[in-house]
Scaffold this active site. Structure first.
Site, mmCIF file in Angstrom:
data_model
loop_
_atom_site.group_PDB
_atom_site.id
_atom_site.type_symbol
_atom_site.label_atom_id
_atom_site.label_comp_id
_atom_site.label_asym_id
_atom_site.label_seq_id
_atom_site.Cartn_x
_atom_site.Cartn_y
_atom_site.Cartn_z
ATOM 1 N N LYS A 156 7.202 -6.858 -13.228
ATOM 2 C CA LYS A 156 7.342 -6.659 -14.672
ATOM 3 C C LYS A 156 7.311 -5.217 -15.130
ATOM 4 O O LYS A 156 6.487 -4.427 -14.660
ATOM 5 C CB LYS A 156 6.181 -7.366 -15.361
ATOM 6 C CG LYS A 156 6.277 -8.858 -15.363
ATOM 7 C CD LYS A 156 5.251 -9.352 -16.336
ATOM 8 C CE LYS A 156 5.057 -10.840 -16.282
ATOM 9 N NZ LYS A 156 3.728 -11.169 -16.789
ATOM 10 N N GLY A 203 -0.942 -3.928 -3.227
ATOM 11 C CA GLY A 203 -1.024 -4.867 -2.114
ATOM 12 C C GLY A 203 0.322 -5.211 -1.497
ATOM 13 O O GLY A 203 0.478 -5.230 -0.283
ATOM 14 N N GLY A 205 -4.997 -2.500 -8.231
ATOM 15 C CA GLY A 205 -5.185 -2.150 -9.644
ATOM 16 C C GLY A 205 -5.699 -0.734 -9.817
ATOM 17 O O GLY A 205 -5.261 -0.003 -10.704
ATOM 18 N N ARG A 237 -10.786 -4.488 5.397
ATOM 19 C CA ARG A 237 -11.685 -3.878 4.402
ATOM 20 C C ARG A 237 -13.052 -3.581 5.011
ATOM 21 O O ARG A 237 -13.706 -2.620 4.613
ATOM 22 C CB ARG A 237 -11.834 -4.784 3.194
ATOM 23 C CG ARG A 237 -10.550 -4.811 2.401
ATOM 24 C CD ARG A 237 -10.752 -5.408 1.042
ATOM 25 N NE ARG A 237 -9.625 -5.065 0.204
ATOM 26 C CZ ARG A 237 -9.152 -5.835 -0.754
ATOM 27 N NH1 ARG A 237 -9.700 -6.983 -1.016
ATOM 28 N NH2 ARG A 237 -8.127 -5.436 -1.472
HETATM 29 P P1 AMP Z 1 3.915 -6.807 -8.800
HETATM 30 O O1 AMP Z 1 2.716 -7.653 -8.535
HETATM 31 O O2 AMP Z 1 4.170 -6.547 -10.245
HETATM 32 O O3 AMP Z 1 3.963 -5.557 -7.967
HETATM 33 O O4 AMP Z 1 5.157 -7.683 -8.377
HETATM 34 C C1 AMP Z 1 5.340 -8.146 -7.070
HETATM 35 C C2 AMP Z 1 6.203 -9.354 -7.114
HETATM 36 O O5 AMP Z 1 7.446 -9.037 -7.705
HETATM 37 C C3 AMP Z 1 6.500 -9.899 -5.738
HETATM 38 O O6 AMP Z 1 5.910 -11.159 -5.599
HETATM 39 C C4 AMP Z 1 8.017 -9.979 -5.727
HETATM 40 O O7 AMP Z 1 8.494 -11.170 -5.150
HETATM 41 C C5 AMP Z 1 8.376 -9.939 -7.179
HETATM 42 N N1 AMP Z 1 9.757 -9.498 -7.381
HETATM 43 C C6 AMP Z 1 10.354 -8.404 -6.870
HETATM 44 N N2 AMP Z 1 11.658 -8.379 -7.207
HETATM 45 C C7 AMP Z 1 11.906 -9.483 -7.927
HETATM 46 C C8 AMP Z 1 13.068 -10.025 -8.554
HETATM 47 N N3 AMP Z 1 14.227 -9.405 -8.475
HETATM 48 N N4 AMP Z 1 12.940 -11.186 -9.229
HETATM 49 C C9 AMP Z 1 11.751 -11.807 -9.303
HETATM 50 N N5 AMP Z 1 10.627 -11.354 -8.746
HETATM 51 C C10 AMP Z 1 10.694 -10.200 -8.061
#
Ligand code: AMP
Length: 397
Positions: free
Chosen positions: A200, A354, A377, A37
């Site tokens: 999610k 990230g 974000g 950064r």
């Molecule tokens: P996000 O911050 O919403 O982009 O989510 C990233 C996180 O989603 C990472 O830490 C991944 O390990 C998790 N992730 C990806 N696929 C899965 C899965 N099938 N089950 C649980 N967590 C997941």
């Protein structure tokens, strides 16, 4: 792009207040563990210095919650910057960021000199876009430059508020972010493929909705794919599932059909007995996830299908890992997607967030991607089609 950029302003003999993103990771002893950064801000800093400006740099670091806290001091940043620029830097270790001494020092600042303020989040007003801090900051300089994309989705004193009191422009980093991503959304080379993963559905709904208006292909993976599989009537065992988003997933599937957009969901899944690397795991078709297993990655057939889509795309936007890439046994889907995106040399490729950026770095392919966004974000909100207040506040051309 209609925002003023560095090339639109005359900075000779001017004091320029620059909002950087120096929110670097520190270890327990306060050492910087990754200075990307800081190095990313050097083009703007060097350009301003070479063009006769004096600089007052500012940033937040971590979450001191409106109070001076030593562990969030910008001193390590000042020291690293001193080395990188090979130049003395005046570090203003002021608990209230701007006091009479800081004002007096700023007044004395000569062309070519650099000063760095203390963490802007030492002041409570910062995250509330309070006017007192904006005025204090603006009072130090003649011009304001915003080069911190990572906080652009928030209206804070040091990005939005300060623009009320000074002529302003965006720095090179922000300019590149909005030019590349803006162009990909508004005027993409087609086919445009959006690859969306992550934990999610709730976090990605707005992005999916936006891509339903502009993309040709939408690929869904990661933890959120199981809510879509459930929406198709499949059993998802112990996989991540957002019960309250199943209808929404159904709606998205229907909308993609109505709008003639190809929505790709996984054909097969790597399922695991437990949420850990060293556990029993194997691959099953998406409609055959056993009750006592959880899906942690996309399977081989899915990788092949997704990669086929990626290879014919001319614009690729990726946000979010396709599996639990932190665990080696479930990183294959994410790593393969990273490789295929990097290997499509015809396409404009944009990686935001990230985790996806880390995945591209991990497979050593970061330099083959057109643009890796510096703001998790902020890039997500940009992809949602939202106006980013930190950039919106900057003067138009
Ligand atoms: P996000 O911050 O919403 O982009 O989510 C990233 C996180 O989603 C990472 O830490 C991944 O390990 C998790 N992730 C990806 N696929 C899965 C899965 N099938 N089950 C649980 N967590 C997941």
């Amino acid at each position: 792009m209609n925002k003023k950029t560095l090339k639109d302003i005359d900075v000779k003999n001017k004091k320029v207040l620059v909002r950087c993103d120096f929110n670097v990771p520190l270890d327990k002893s306060g050492n910087i563990t990754d200075d990307i950064r800081i190095t990313s801000s050097l083009p703007t800093i060097k350009y301003l210095l070479n063009n006769g400006a004096s600089l007052i740099l500012m940033s937040h670091l971590g979450r001191p919650d409106g109070e001076p806290k030593k562990e969030y001091s910008l001193l390590p940043v000042a020291k690293r910057l001193e080395k990188l620029l090979d130049k003395k830097i005046i570090f203003e270790d002021c608990d209230i960021v701007v006091d009479d001494k800081v004002k007096a020092d700023a007044l004395k600042l000569q062309s070519g000199e650099v000063m760095i303020l203390q963490n802007t989040r030492y002041r409570k007003e910062e995250t509330k876009n309070g006017d007192a801090l904006s005025k204090d900051l603006a009072g130090l300089a003649d011009i304001y430059v915003n080069d911190a994309f990572g906080t652009a989705h928030r209206a804070h004193s040091s990005n939005a508020g300060v623009c009320k009191y000074l002529p302003s422009a965006v720095g090179f980093l922000v300019e590149k972010e909005i030019a590349v991503m803006g162009n990909a959304l508004e005027n993409p080379k087609r086919p445009l493929t959006a690859i969306l993963g992550g934990a999610k559905v709730a976090d990605k709904i707005a992005v999916i909705e936006n891509f339903l208006n502009i993309a040709d292909n939408i690929i869904i993976g990661g933890g959120m794919m199981y809510t879509f599989l459930k929406a198709q009537g499949y059993n998802v065992g112990k996989s991540l599932l957002e019960e309250d988003k199943i209808d929404l997933a159904k709606g998205i599937i229907q909308k993609s059909k109505d709008k003639n957009i190809n929505l790709y969901l996984p054909i097969d899944v790597v399922v695991a007995k437990e949420f850990k690397n060293d556990t029993e795991f194997y691959t099953v078709d998406s409609d055959s996830i056993p009750d006592d297993f959880m899906g942690l990655d996309i399977g081989e057939k899915t990788i092949e299908k997704f990669c086929e889509v990626i290879s014919i795309s001319k614009t690729i936007i990726w946000n979010g890992p396709l599996g639990v890439f932190e665990m080696d046994n479930f990183a294959k889907g994410t790593n393969s997607i990273a490789e295929f995106i990097a290997n499509n040399k015809e396409a404009i490729s944009i990686v935001g967030g990230g985790d996806s950026a880390a995945a591209v770095e991990k497979v050593g392919l970061a330099d083959k991607i057109t643009h890796i966004s510096t703001g998790g974000g902020a890039s997500l909100e940009f992809l949602e089609g939202k106006v980013l207040p930190g950039i919106d506040a900057v003067d138009n051309k």
